[in-house]
Design a protein around this motif. Structure first.
Motif, short mmCIF file in Angstrom:
data_model
loop_
_atom_site.label_atom_id
_atom_site.label_comp_id
_atom_site.label_asym_id
_atom_site.label_seq_id
_atom_site.Cartn_x
_atom_site.Cartn_y
_atom_site.Cartn_z
N GLU A 24 0.83 -1.24 -0.02
CA GLU A 24 -0.12 -0.09 0.09
C GLU A 24 0.96 1.28 0.11
OE1 GLU A 24 -3.63 -0.22 2.21
OE2 GLU A 24 -3.35 -1.92 3.06
N THR B 288 0.93 3.95 -1.42
CA THR B 288 0.59 5.39 -1.71
C THR B 288 -0.42 5.63 -0.68
OG1 THR B 288 -1.02 4.75 -3.37
CG2 THR B 288 1.01 5.42 -4.05
N ARG C 139 0.39 10.57 -5.42
CA ARG C 139 -0.38 9.43 -5.88
C ARG C 139 -0.16 8.77 -7.38
NH1 ARG C 139 -4.85 9.35 -2.53
NH2 ARG C 139 -6.33 9.95 -4.40
N THR D 294 -2.77 -3.43 -2.71
CA THR D 294 -3.64 -2.06 -2.91
C THR D 294 -5.05 -2.22 -2.90
OG1 THR D 294 -3.82 -0.21 -4.39
CG2 THR D 294 -3.38 -2.24 -5.55
N HIS D 295 -5.58 -1.19 -2.42
CA HIS D 295 -7.16 -1.21 -2.48
C HIS D 295 -7.56 -0.29 -3.58
CE1 HIS D 295 -7.97 -2.97 1.74
NE2 HIS D 295 -6.90 -2.95 1.61
N ASN D 296 -6.40 0.33 -4.19
CA ASN D 296 -6.86 1.51 -5.09
C ASN D 296 -6.70 1.09 -6.49
OD1 ASN D 296 -6.68 3.61 -6.69
ND2 ASN D 296 -4.80 4.52 -5.74
N SER E 75 -15.07 -2.18 -7.32
CA SER E 75 -13.78 -1.39 -7.39
C SER E 75 -13.25 -1.15 -8.69
CB SER E 75 -12.46 -1.98 -6.63
OG SER E 75 -13.21 -2.13 -5.16
N PRO F 104 -10.23 8.07 -9.27
CA PRO F 104 -9.06 7.66 -8.30
C PRO F 104 -9.60 7.61 -7.15
CG PRO F 104 -8.96 10.20 -9.04
CD PRO F 104 -10.06 9.52 -9.84
N ALA F 105 -9.26 6.41 -6.29
CA ALA F 105 -9.59 6.16 -4.91
C ALA F 105 -8.97 7.36 -4.00
CB ALA F 105 -9.16 4.84 -4.50
N ASP F 106 -9.78 7.41 -2.82
CA ASP F 106 -9.27 8.17 -1.64
C ASP F 106 -7.81 7.81 -1.26
OD1 ASP F 106 -11.58 9.79 -2.09
OD2 ASP F 106 -12.42 8.70 -0.42
N GLU F 107 -7.84 6.55 -1.17
CA GLU F 107 -6.33 6.04 -0.55
C GLU F 107 -6.42 4.64 -0.95
OE1 GLU F 107 -7.28 5.13 3.78
OE2 GLU F 107 -8.44 6.72 3.41
N ASP F 108 -5.17 4.07 -0.83
CA ASP F 108 -4.90 2.54 -1.11
C ASP F 108 -5.98 1.84 -0.22
OD1 ASP F 108 -3.25 2.90 -2.99
OD2 ASP F 108 -1.49 2.51 -1.94
#
Lengths: 280, 276
Positions: free
Chosen positions: A194, A196, A204, A226-228, A267, A276-280
């Motif tokens: 993760e 970023t 990012r 990652t969750h991104n 996702s 773009p996601a807020d965070e990973d």
């Protein structure tokens, strides 16, 4: 971030209930003939008596960029620690280039989650990179080491950071320096946990640009936790989805729309919509 | 009195020569260890181990040793306490100050208990000497012991310097680079314990932690690399001990306290310069 509630509404993770586990779903797997950089063979890990990973098996060929996905608590970080040799499996094994995990550390580069540094710790990007080259903190940096650090920083677009104190770097710059640190030993595999998370939008995006270049490399394999969804869309050549056990392994587009993979499917749709996601 | 006499006159006398050598050696070494200790957020450890040393000295006195020879009981006792702190830090989920605080209190309480258990016929102990040190009373044998112990500790520190620095910067990354972080953690605290026991003889229990913390904290404001910080810290520790002793001689005040106040003044100066 302002788009957080909107994204929440687009990712109804619990709408499609996961079906009972029926074993791992293998989609298009890497070419069997390719050289294997990492082989996870029925990796089972228990921490404090609790089973975190249960017979997880997959492998990564040379040069492949793999995204390791799964919900929180799925065992992603534990898997990375097993690859790094910090955690030992109770059964099964992880091998890097045919060597047991933890014995071939020069072959593995590691980019941790964003670290924050005490502003009084007197360390520069150069020292951090050379420390990984040597395995000890440098007393004096030789011109050859400086050149090597500079070259690897140039590769991640951070040449000007070479003499900067770590404490003064932005989140994106810090992660670039850590990526340079991970690459300095010319590893066969780079592990990114993760990387970023906690980095601002611009940092990012710039970091994803660099990861996309790594993904295009035929030499360097990578595991990105990652969750991104934007990161998966831009970089992943293959995706492994785990939730304690291996749920699915295949190409990114094959994992779209699978009922059992509702979370990642939603996702991924977000990613395709270039959100773009807020965070990973 | 001319300026040269100001500096040379005190050191004509052998007890002052021994005191300044002991002070400078202990001051420099405490400062060197302090760089790592302070950087790891374990500033309180000097205090904790000094109070543990009190427990060890009291145990020695209970066993019939003199204040001077009780150091030999205090040494293993304090090292054991330091290893206990290192063990708790590694195994438990306690922060450094909590682990140190617990061991510090228990060791000190044991010391009080040991002193109380001494037979009424035992020689009275000058607690002030234990609390505030007696650098001017350092004998030739004491000095040789101080020099020997400090030389050994310095050799170990210098031999492991680059790995210790890496582990101090980030234990996780150091471990992944092949550094034996656990071993270094135990080693650092054990060496600190050894130096603290020796330093207690010079500046006493109450003041010894300042010898560890102040030069390192001052140097952190001045140096831009870890090695520079270490060099500055050692210079400040050595210089502070010498200057403090000199001032205490001319002002006719307590030497240990003057050394610490000199170091404190240096810290204040560095702080003021940094803000400017």
């Amino acid at each position: 971030m302002t788009d957080a509630p909107e994204r929440e509404s687009r990712t109804p993770r619990s709408v499609v209930p996961a079906p009972p586990y029926a074993g791992p779903r293998h989609f298009t797997l890497p070419d069997e003939a390719m050289k294997r950089v990492l082989v996870a063979d029925r990796v089972t890990v228990e921490l404090s008596g609790k089973r975190i990973l249960d017979e997880v098996s997959f492998w990564i060929p040379k040069g492949e960029f793999l995204c390791l996905c799964g919900p929180n608590g799925a065992g992603k970080s534990t898997f990375l620690k097993t690859v790094l040799g910090i955690v030992r499996p109770v059964s099964g094994s992880v091998e890097i280039l045919g060597e047991p995990a933890g014995t071939a550390n020069k072959a593995v580069g590691y980019v941790p989650q964003r670290k924050t540094f005490d502003h009084d710790f007197p360390a520069t990007a150069l020292e951090l990179i050379v420390a990984n080259l040597r395995g000890s903190w440098p007393l004096r940096v030789t011109p050859q080491e400086r050149d090597r650090a500079r070259a690897v920083l140039r590769r991640v677009g951070g040449e000007k950071l070479v003499d900067k104190p770590l404490a003064g770097l932005s989140g994106g710059e810090t992660q670039r320096v850590f990526l340079a640190r991970a690459l300095v030993n010319d590893p066969a595999l780079v592990i990114l946990d993760e990387p970023t998370a906690g980095v601002d939008v611009r940092g990012r995006q710039e970091f994803l640009d660099i990861l996309a270049e790594i993904s295009a490399s035929d030499e360097l394999a990578a595991i990105l936790v990652t969750h991104n969804p934007a990161a998966i869309a831009r970089c992943a050549e293959r995706v492994v989805y785990i939730d304690g056990r291996l749920i699915a392994w295949g190409l990114p587009n094959e994992l779209l729309g699978q009922d059992s993979l509702s979370a990642i499917a939603f996702s991924m749709k977000d990613a395709n919509a270039s959100l773009p996601a807020d965070e990973d | 009195m001319n300026i040269l006499t100001f500096f040379t006159e005190p050191f004509v006398q052998p007890f002052m020569q021994r005191a300044v050598i002991a002070g400078m050696v202990v001051g420099g070494l405490c400062a060197m260890l302090g760089v790592f200790v302070v950087q790891r957020g374990l500033s309180f450890i000097g205090d904790g181990l000094a109070h543990a040393a009190f427990g060890g000295i009291a145990l020695g006195l209970l066993l019939g040793a003199s204040v001077s020879s009780a150091t030999w009981i205090a040494l293993p006792f304090t090292v054991l306490v330091s290893l206990g702190i290192a063990f708790v830090l590694r195994r438990g989920k306690l922060r450094g100050d909590v682990a140190t605080g617990v061991f510090f209190a228990v060791s000190f309480a044991l010391g009080v208990l040991f002193l109380g258990l001494r037979p009424v016929t035992a020689q009275p102990v000058n607690v002030e000497t234990v609390l505030f040190g007696s650098i001017l009373a350092v004998g030739s044998t004491d000095l040789l012991i101080v020099l020997g112990v400090c030389a050994l500790v310095a050799i170990v520190i210098l031999a492991t310097w680059t790995r210790l620095a890496y582990a101090t910067f980030d234990p996780e990354l150091a471990r992944l680079s092949g550094v034996k972080v656990e071993l270094l953690d135990y080693m650092l605290l054990a060496l600190t314990a050894v130096v603290i026991v020796v330093a207690v003889k010079t500046v006493g229990i109450a003041l010894v932690s300042s010898f560890v913390v102040i030069p390192a904290a001052t140097a952190r404001m001045l140096g831009r690399s870890l090695h520079r910080v270490a060099l500055y810290a050692v210079a400040i520790g050595v210089g502070g001990a010498a200057l403090g002793l000199l001032l205490s001689y001319h002002l006719n005040v307590a030497s240990g306290a003057t050394i610490i106040l000199t170091l404190g003044a240096g810290f204040g100066l560095a702080l003021a310069l940094r803000k400017r």
